[in-house]
Every structure is written in C-alpha cells, then in structure tokens.
Motif scaffolding. Structure first.
Motif, PDB file in Angstrom:
ATOM      1  N   TRP A 148      -6.329 -21.793  11.411  1.00  0.00           N
ATOM      2  CA  TRP A 148      -6.733 -20.576  10.699  1.00  0.00           C
ATOM      3  C   TRP A 148      -5.523 -19.726  10.322  1.00  0.00           C
ATOM      4  N   SER A 149      -4.528 -19.691  11.189  1.00  0.00           N
ATOM      5  CA  SER A 149      -3.322 -18.924  10.878  1.00  0.00           C
ATOM      6  C   SER A 149      -2.615 -19.502   9.666  1.00  0.00           C
ATOM      7  N   LEU A 150      -2.465 -20.817   9.624  1.00  0.00           N
ATOM      8  CA  LEU A 150      -1.827 -21.456   8.475  1.00  0.00           C
ATOM      9  C   LEU A 150      -2.631 -21.228   7.208  1.00  0.00           C
ATOM     10  N   LEU A 151      -3.949 -21.272   7.333  1.00  0.00           N
ATOM     11  CA  LEU A 151      -4.805 -21.043   6.175  1.00  0.00           C
ATOM     12  C   LEU A 151      -4.587 -19.645   5.610  1.00  0.00           C
ATOM     13  N   PHE A 152      -4.567 -18.648   6.471  1.00  0.00           N
ATOM     14  CA  PHE A 152      -4.383 -17.277   6.000  1.00  0.00           C
ATOM     15  C   PHE A 152      -2.965 -17.022   5.502  1.00  0.00           C
ATOM     16  N   LEU A 153      -2.001 -17.785   5.994  1.00  0.00           N
ATOM     17  CA  LEU A 153      -0.633 -17.635   5.509  1.00  0.00           C
ATOM     18  C   LEU A 153      -0.424 -18.332   4.169  1.00  0.00           C
ATOM     19  N   LEU A 154      -1.126 -19.425   3.932  1.00  0.00           N
ATOM     20  CA  LEU A 154      -0.931 -20.191   2.711  1.00  0.00           C
ATOM     21  C   LEU A 154      -1.702 -19.638   1.512  1.00  0.00           C
ATOM     22  N   ILE A 155      -2.816 -18.987   1.756  1.00  0.00           N
ATOM     23  CA  ILE A 155      -3.644 -18.481   0.658  1.00  0.00           C
ATOM     24  C   ILE A 155      -2.856 -17.539  -0.266  1.00  0.00           C
ATOM     25  N   PRO A 156      -2.095 -16.572   0.266  1.00  0.00           N
ATOM     26  CA  PRO A 156      -1.339 -15.698  -0.659  1.00  0.00           C
ATOM     27  C   PRO A 156      -0.303 -16.465  -1.487  1.00  0.00           C
ATOM     28  N   PHE A 157       0.344 -17.467  -0.890  1.00  0.00           N
ATOM     29  CA  PHE A 157       1.338 -18.231  -1.631  1.00  0.00           C
ATOM     30  C   PHE A 157       0.705 -19.059  -2.748  1.00  0.00           C
ATOM     31  N   VAL A 158      -0.453 -19.618  -2.485  1.00  0.00           N
ATOM     32  CA  VAL A 158      -1.164 -20.379  -3.515  1.00  0.00           C
ATOM     33  C   VAL A 158      -1.627 -19.440  -4.628  1.00  0.00           C
ATOM     34  N   GLY A 159      -2.134 -18.276  -4.252  1.00  0.00           N
ATOM     35  CA  GLY A 159      -2.549 -17.295  -5.254  1.00  0.00           C
ATOM     36  C   GLY A 159      -1.383 -16.847  -6.123  1.00  0.00           C
ATOM     37  N   LEU A 160      -0.228 -16.620  -5.494  1.00  0.00           N
ATOM     38  CA  LEU A 160       0.959 -16.257  -6.274  1.00  0.00           C
ATOM     39  C   LEU A 160       1.350 -17.375  -7.228  1.00  0.00           C
ATOM     40  N   GLY A 161       1.197 -18.608  -6.784  1.00  0.00           N
ATOM     41  CA  GLY A 161       1.512 -19.747  -7.645  1.00  0.00           C
ATOM     42  C   GLY A 161       0.658 -19.761  -8.897  1.00  0.00           C
ATOM     43  N   PHE A 162      -0.629 -19.467  -8.743  1.00  0.00           N
ATOM     44  CA  PHE A 162      -1.515 -19.421  -9.904  1.00  0.00           C
ATOM     45  C   PHE A 162      -1.140 -18.281 -10.846  1.00  0.00           C
TER      46      PHE A 162
END
Length: 96
Positions: free
Chosen positions: A16-30
């Motif tokens: 869950w920690s990795l999921l919450f950390l990766l979501i902002p980076f993926v959103g920034l990528g889009f």
C-alpha cells in the motif's frame, strides 16, 4: 503462525505504501506528456523518456524505433512552439 501473520501484515503495508507513492508519479507522467520546452513538467517528461530508453538497451531495434519516435515528438514540440502565439521571448539578456 504468528510469523506468517507478521510477514503478511508487513507485505500489505509495503504494498500500500508503494501504491500511494507511485500514484503521484504516474499522474505527473500523464500531465507531463503534452508539455513542451519551457513548461514546468518538461524536465519530468524528458526523464521518463530517458528511463524508457534505458530499459530498451538490450534490444537495439526497439531502441532505434523509440529514438525515431522521440525525433518525431521533438519536431511536433518545435512546431507547437513556433505556432503558439502566446509565447513571449525574453530578449532583455541579448546584447548587441
């Protein structure tokens, strides 16, 4: 039995920690995908391109095709910059 429960709980927390950390980076990528030079997310976009290119280091054909796609992308960015009339260039630093 207690050890399995502890391992399962730690695994869930890490996941869950990795999921919450990766979501902002993926959103920034889009959001960065459509950026052009001079915009705040353009550096992030270029970083993602370099990472993808690094993953293709062992397949030279895929690497070459990706580099050609990047050339097309740079031409599209240049065309967008040239046709965008809202851009203002700072010429105060130019000396004659």
């Amino acid at each position: 039995m207690y050890e399995q429960s502890l391992v399962k709980k730690i695994t869930e927390i890490v996941t869950w920690s990795l999921l919450f950390l990766l979501i902002p980076f993926v959103g920034l990528g889009f959001f960065a995908e459509g950026s052009v030079p001079g915009q705040p997310l353009y550096g992030y976009k270029r970083t993602i391109e370099h990472i993808v290119l690094g993953f293709q280091a062992f397949d030279k054909n895929a690497q070459t095709l990706y580099q050609l796609a990047l050339v097309d992308r740079r031409f599209a960015e240049t065309e967008k910059l040239l046709t965008d009339t809202t851009l203002e260039f700072d010429v105060s630093q130019i000396t004659v």
